[in-house]
Design an enzyme around this catalytic site. Sequence first.
Site, PDB file in Angstrom:
ATOM      1  CG  HIS A 149     -18.519  65.171 -34.001  1.00 14.98           C
ATOM      2  ND1 HIS A 149     -19.035  64.466 -32.935  1.00 14.98           N
ATOM      3  CD2 HIS A 149     -19.281  66.300 -34.100  1.00 14.98           C
ATOM      4  CE1 HIS A 149     -20.043  65.128 -32.396  1.00 14.98           C
ATOM      5  NE2 HIS A 149     -20.219  66.242 -33.094  1.00 14.98           N
ATOM      6  CG  HIS A 151     -22.514  62.866 -34.977  1.00 14.44           C
ATOM      7  ND1 HIS A 151     -21.701  63.920 -35.360  1.00 14.44           N
ATOM      8  CD2 HIS A 151     -23.715  63.421 -34.686  1.00 14.44           C
ATOM      9  CE1 HIS A 151     -22.388  65.043 -35.301  1.00 14.44           C
ATOM     10  NE2 HIS A 151     -23.601  64.783 -34.888  1.00 14.44           N
TER      11      HIS A 151
END
Length: 295
Positions: A35, A38
């Site tokens: 997501h 990250h």
Amino acid sequence: MTEPILARTRADIAEVMSRPSGGKTAAVLTMGALHDGHAALIRAARQRVGASGRVVVTIFVNPLQFGPDEDLSRYPSSFDSDVETCRREDVDVVFAPSVNEVYPDGEVGVTVDPGELGEILEGAARPGHFTGVLTVVLKLLNLTCADVTCFGEKDFQQLVLVRRMVRDLDVEVEVLGLPIARAGDGVALSSRNAYLSDEERLVAKAIPTALALAAEAASTSVGAEAIRGAALDYLTAQSGLSVEYVEITDPELRPLAGPGPARLVVAVRVGHTRLLDNAHIDIASAGSWPTGGDQ
């Protein structure tokens, strides 16, 4: 955009990492379902090693850190999308090994003991969890030949323990911690957010609200227990949410000894989904500190 090299085996990653590089290697260790949080870690990794350095993202759901009644079998997976995220963020190498590649002997004979810090908070709620986390982190740092690794502060106890492991075991890796990435509604980004229904997502908004209430309480020069209580009282009043713990500690997750920087850590369940969050809190007023008792 760079097309990342996909390494699946120990031989693959060893061959890739043996190639000359113009700089250091940064590793971002993930369990996939990437997501925006990250992506922020990946960008920080690139910034740290520069255009001439190498950024490696690992995608590996580590069975060693899951208990027998936890969500290993249903942990979210989106491999094609994850690789596309890595491509978009100019990742050089994606290392996505199988369980047999990471644990070729099956049962792990030698693991990393997290010590007493691994037995509190998440460690108390999930016995053995941090043994699994630190063991796989050390293995992946070695396999990727990392000079730098980036972790988010959402899993704050994990970050503290990784830093402690690197220091105590003389691992030559720099550990960078990044602020929690949040969605527009304030909820901390997590792969497990995918489990939440629309109604549960609305309930989850209570978590950042509780942290904000604690920070507001801290600004009024009250003591640590009142700050913790501001968050706890709000959370326990919410329908559809159950509190596992709300604790306030020093920045290294040790008991508070007095005013100063602190960390408020929270674990709750919304439906069947377990969510973590935390916030930095400044307890600035010495006059508000109780003279006796534990905080």
